[in-house]
Design a protein around this motif. Sequence first.
Motif, PDB file in Angstrom:
ATOM      1  N   ASN A  13       0.902  -1.163   0.000  1.00 29.72           N
ATOM      2  CA  ASN A  13       0.000   0.000   0.000  1.00 29.72           C
ATOM      3  C   ASN A  13       0.933   1.202   0.000  1.00 29.72           C
ATOM      4  O   ASN A  13       1.678   1.403   0.953  1.00 29.72           O
ATOM      5  CB  ASN A  13      -0.852  -0.076   1.264  1.00 29.72           C
ATOM      6  CG  ASN A  13      -2.070   0.810   1.308  1.00 29.72           C
ATOM      7  OD1 ASN A  13      -2.622   1.008   2.389  1.00 29.72           O
ATOM      8  ND2 ASN A  13      -2.536   1.315   0.198  1.00 29.72           N
ATOM      9  N   PHE A  15       2.435   5.258  -0.672  1.00 32.33           N
ATOM     10  CA  PHE A  15       2.109   6.644  -0.339  1.00 32.33           C
ATOM     11  C   PHE A  15       3.247   7.583  -0.696  1.00 32.33           C
ATOM     12  O   PHE A  15       4.428   7.227  -0.579  1.00 32.33           O
ATOM     13  CB  PHE A  15       1.839   6.779   1.166  1.00 32.33           C
ATOM     14  CG  PHE A  15       0.807   5.806   1.662  1.00 32.33           C
ATOM     15  CD1 PHE A  15       1.189   4.600   2.223  1.00 32.33           C
ATOM     16  CD2 PHE A  15      -0.536   6.077   1.522  1.00 32.33           C
ATOM     17  CE1 PHE A  15       0.246   3.685   2.651  1.00 32.33           C
ATOM     18  CE2 PHE A  15      -1.487   5.176   1.943  1.00 32.33           C
ATOM     19  CZ  PHE A  15      -1.100   3.973   2.511  1.00 32.33           C
ATOM     20  N   ASN A  65      -6.797  10.405  -0.416  1.00 31.17           N
ATOM     21  CA  ASN A  65      -6.845   9.233  -1.288  1.00 31.17           C
ATOM     22  C   ASN A  65      -6.477   9.611  -2.723  1.00 31.17           C
ATOM     23  O   ASN A  65      -6.491  10.788  -3.094  1.00 31.17           O
ATOM     24  CB  ASN A  65      -8.262   8.639  -1.292  1.00 31.17           C
ATOM     25  CG  ASN A  65      -8.607   7.901  -0.013  1.00 31.17           C
ATOM     26  OD1 ASN A  65      -7.844   7.063   0.441  1.00 31.17           O
ATOM     27  ND2 ASN A  65      -9.745   8.239   0.566  1.00 31.17           N
ATOM     28  N   CYS A  74      -5.414   6.194   8.341  1.00 39.21           N
ATOM     29  CA  CYS A  74      -4.865   5.153   7.467  1.00 39.21           C
ATOM     30  C   CYS A  74      -3.841   4.349   8.257  1.00 39.21           C
ATOM     31  O   CYS A  74      -2.958   4.915   8.899  1.00 39.21           O
ATOM     32  CB  CYS A  74      -4.234   5.758   6.230  1.00 39.21           C
ATOM     33  SG  CYS A  74      -2.917   6.892   6.620  1.00 39.21           S
ATOM     34  N   GLY A  75      -3.974   3.053   8.193  1.00 38.28           N
ATOM     35  CA  GLY A  75      -3.138   2.174   8.998  1.00 38.28           C
ATOM     36  C   GLY A  75      -1.751   1.970   8.408  1.00 38.28           C
ATOM     37  O   GLY A  75      -0.745   2.184   9.080  1.00 38.28           O
ATOM     38  N   ASN A  76      -1.692   1.580   7.125  1.00 42.33           N
ATOM     39  CA  ASN A  76      -0.381   1.399   6.501  1.00 42.33           C
ATOM     40  C   ASN A  76       0.338   2.741   6.400  1.00 42.33           C
ATOM     41  O   ASN A  76       1.552   2.827   6.533  1.00 42.33           O
ATOM     42  CB  ASN A  76      -0.542   0.768   5.117  1.00 42.33           C
ATOM     43  CG  ASN A  76      -1.055  -0.648   5.188  1.00 42.33           C
ATOM     44  OD1 ASN A  76      -0.660  -1.415   6.064  1.00 42.33           O
ATOM     45  ND2 ASN A  76      -1.980  -0.993   4.308  1.00 42.33           N
ATOM     46  N   ASN A 164     -12.209   5.477  10.129  1.00 43.21           N
ATOM     47  CA  ASN A 164     -12.762   5.467   8.768  1.00 43.21           C
ATOM     48  C   ASN A 164     -13.681   4.256   8.649  1.00 43.21           C
ATOM     49  O   ASN A 164     -13.519   3.263   9.363  1.00 43.21           O
ATOM     50  CB  ASN A 164     -11.647   5.458   7.709  1.00 43.21           C
ATOM     51  CG  ASN A 164     -10.667   4.316   7.893  1.00 43.21           C
ATOM     52  OD1 ASN A 164     -10.679   3.598   8.889  1.00 43.21           O
ATOM     53  ND2 ASN A 164      -9.785   4.141   6.918  1.00 43.21           N
ATOM     54  N   ASN A 197     -14.937   1.558   2.874  1.00 42.55           N
ATOM     55  CA  ASN A 197     -13.940   0.586   2.446  1.00 42.55           C
ATOM     56  C   ASN A 197     -14.598  -0.781   2.620  1.00 42.55           C
ATOM     57  O   ASN A 197     -15.346  -0.974   3.581  1.00 42.55           O
ATOM     58  CB  ASN A 197     -12.701   0.677   3.337  1.00 42.55           C
ATOM     59  CG  ASN A 197     -12.059   2.044   3.302  1.00 42.55           C
ATOM     60  OD1 ASN A 197     -11.389   2.390   2.341  1.00 42.55           O
ATOM     61  ND2 ASN A 197     -12.324   2.858   4.330  1.00 42.55           N
ATOM     62  N   GLU A 215     -10.835  -0.253  -1.604  1.00 41.52           N
ATOM     63  CA  GLU A 215     -10.749   0.915  -0.735  1.00 41.52           C
ATOM     64  C   GLU A 215     -11.578   2.083  -1.241  1.00 41.52           C
ATOM     65  O   GLU A 215     -11.583   2.389  -2.443  1.00 41.52           O
ATOM     66  CB  GLU A 215      -9.299   1.382  -0.630  1.00 41.52           C
ATOM     67  CG  GLU A 215      -8.477   0.593   0.376  1.00 41.52           C
ATOM     68  CD  GLU A 215      -7.263   1.366   0.818  1.00 41.52           C
ATOM     69  OE1 GLU A 215      -6.186   0.759   0.888  1.00 41.52           O
ATOM     70  OE2 GLU A 215      -7.392   2.588   1.051  1.00 41.52           O
ATOM     71  N   ARG A 216     -12.224   2.772  -0.332  1.00 41.42           N
ATOM     72  CA  ARG A 216     -12.884   4.029  -0.638  1.00 41.42           C
ATOM     73  C   ARG A 216     -11.840   5.001  -1.202  1.00 41.42           C
ATOM     74  O   ARG A 216     -10.783   5.186  -0.606  1.00 41.42           O
ATOM     75  CB  ARG A 216     -13.484   4.610   0.656  1.00 41.42           C
ATOM     76  CG  ARG A 216     -14.087   5.987   0.533  1.00 41.42           C
ATOM     77  CD  ARG A 216     -14.613   6.505   1.877  1.00 41.42           C
ATOM     78  NE  ARG A 216     -13.573   6.778   2.844  1.00 41.42           N
ATOM     79  CZ  ARG A 216     -13.803   7.412   3.999  1.00 41.42           C
ATOM     80  NH1 ARG A 216     -15.038   7.834   4.300  1.00 41.42           N
ATOM     81  NH2 ARG A 216     -12.804   7.637   4.854  1.00 41.42           N
ATOM     82  N   GLY A 225      -4.475  -1.220   6.229  1.00 40.53           N
ATOM     83  CA  GLY A 225      -4.205  -1.467   7.644  1.00 40.53           C
ATOM     84  C   GLY A 225      -5.431  -1.317   8.514  1.00 40.53           C
ATOM     85  O   GLY A 225      -5.744  -2.188   9.330  1.00 40.53           O
ATOM     86  N   THR A 226      -6.190  -0.215   8.305  1.00 41.25           N
ATOM     87  CA  THR A 226      -7.415  -0.056   9.088  1.00 41.25           C
ATOM     88  C   THR A 226      -8.394  -1.159   8.708  1.00 41.25           C
ATOM     89  O   THR A 226      -9.159  -1.643   9.539  1.00 41.25           O
ATOM     90  CB  THR A 226      -8.041   1.322   8.819  1.00 41.25           C
ATOM     91  OG1 THR A 226      -8.115   1.558   7.411  1.00 41.25           O
ATOM     92  CG2 THR A 226      -7.242   2.437   9.466  1.00 41.25           C
TER      93      THR A 226
HETATM   94  O1  ZDP Z   1     -10.816   5.367   4.463  1.00 42.32           O
HETATM   95  C1  ZDP Z   1     -10.324   5.526   3.352  1.00 42.32           C
HETATM   96  O2  ZDP Z   1     -10.789   6.327   2.523  1.00 42.32           O
HETATM   97  C2  ZDP Z   1      -9.102   4.730   3.002  1.00 42.32           C
HETATM   98  N1  ZDP Z   1      -9.024   4.549   1.574  1.00 42.32           N
HETATM   99  C3  ZDP Z   1      -7.923   5.464   3.540  1.00 42.32           C
HETATM  100  C4  ZDP Z   1      -6.650   4.741   3.367  1.00 42.32           C
HETATM  101  C5  ZDP Z   1      -6.599   3.601   4.304  1.00 42.32           C
HETATM  102  C6  ZDP Z   1      -5.283   2.869   4.221  1.00 42.32           C
HETATM  103  N2  ZDP Z   1      -5.226   2.038   3.058  1.00 42.32           N
HETATM  104  C7  ZDP Z   1      -5.045   2.012   5.429  1.00 42.32           C
HETATM  105  O3  ZDP Z   1      -4.050   1.312   5.407  1.00 42.32           O
HETATM  106  O4  ZDP Z   1      -5.796   2.065   6.386  1.00 42.32           O
HETATM  107  C8  ZDP Z   1      -4.146   3.802   4.095  1.00 42.32           C
END
Ligand code: ZDP
Length: 284
Positions: A13, A15, A65, A74-76, A164, A197, A215-216, A225-226
């Motif tokens: 994932n 960034f 996003n 965001c977890g990752n 989220n 998501n 993912e949203r 991650g979340t």
């Molecule tokens: O909630 C959202 O809109 C997610 N797409 C945000 C990103 C979440 C993420 N992929 C994570 O790891 O939680 C970074």
Amino acid sequence: MAFAFTKWQGCGNDFVLVDARKSGLFANVAELSKQVCDRHYGIGADGLIFVLPSSVADFCMRIFNADGSEAEMCGNGIRCFARLVYDEGMTEKESFSVETGAGILVPRIVKEAGKQPCVEVDMGEPVLEAKRIPVKGFGEERVIAKEIEVLGKTYQATCVSMGNPHCVVFVGNVDDVAMESVGPAFERHTWFPKRTNTEFVAVQDRTHLRMRVWERGASVTLACGTGACASLVAAVLNGRAERSAEVELDGGRLQIAWSDNNHIYMTGPAERVFSGVYEGESEC
Ligand code: ZDP
């Protein structure tokens, strides 16, 4: 507009991270995120993350996003954020507080001899009341194994917020899910006023989950991650897993534990890929 960035990934994932402690958040950041995240016309990433000052924590993190929408958490991404601020000496502490849209969270750098440091994050408490996730139509109730119709097919959904929104669906085999059609249909379903998501989870055994995610605002990603945290919570609430399990994603593995203090602890990798200067032409 030109700015320095570093590119990171956590379980695939990926960034773009920007140290904006001096500049503050850039103008037109939604449009900028779309351009920067574009894998042909930009740098290419699932999201754009800013390191910002905070009046209530050591740092503030904001994430946008690939579609330009802002996410609460965001977890990752927070693991990549944690390694960046530590590796670049923005803090000497191995554990520090980060203000996010999901409240103040606490990552901790975990060092093991001969290995890349990984990061453990206290992700806070999962939110289960429908109204607060948000999911429409259930008031304050929890949404556990509730029937939802998507593209003419009925699924059982369990909904969880990690700051989220997440909708978790258990399946026999994650490879049988038509992600490109079912994913967006869940994301924009009328249940979800802020979209969602969606995690498709196959329980391998009570301590191993296999998960794929739509993912949203970012479509199919290699990991969320979340989403892994939400999947573990949903599996426990449905009596399908222990409170600590490994979640296998397309891009890697995360250790998730739901502790007795009701907090979720996520542990996993975060790796720096490259750095550079973004020199996008467009007016942002
Ligand atoms: O909630 C959202 O809109 C997610 N797409 C945000 C990103 C979440 C993420 N992929 C994570 O790891 O939680 C970074």
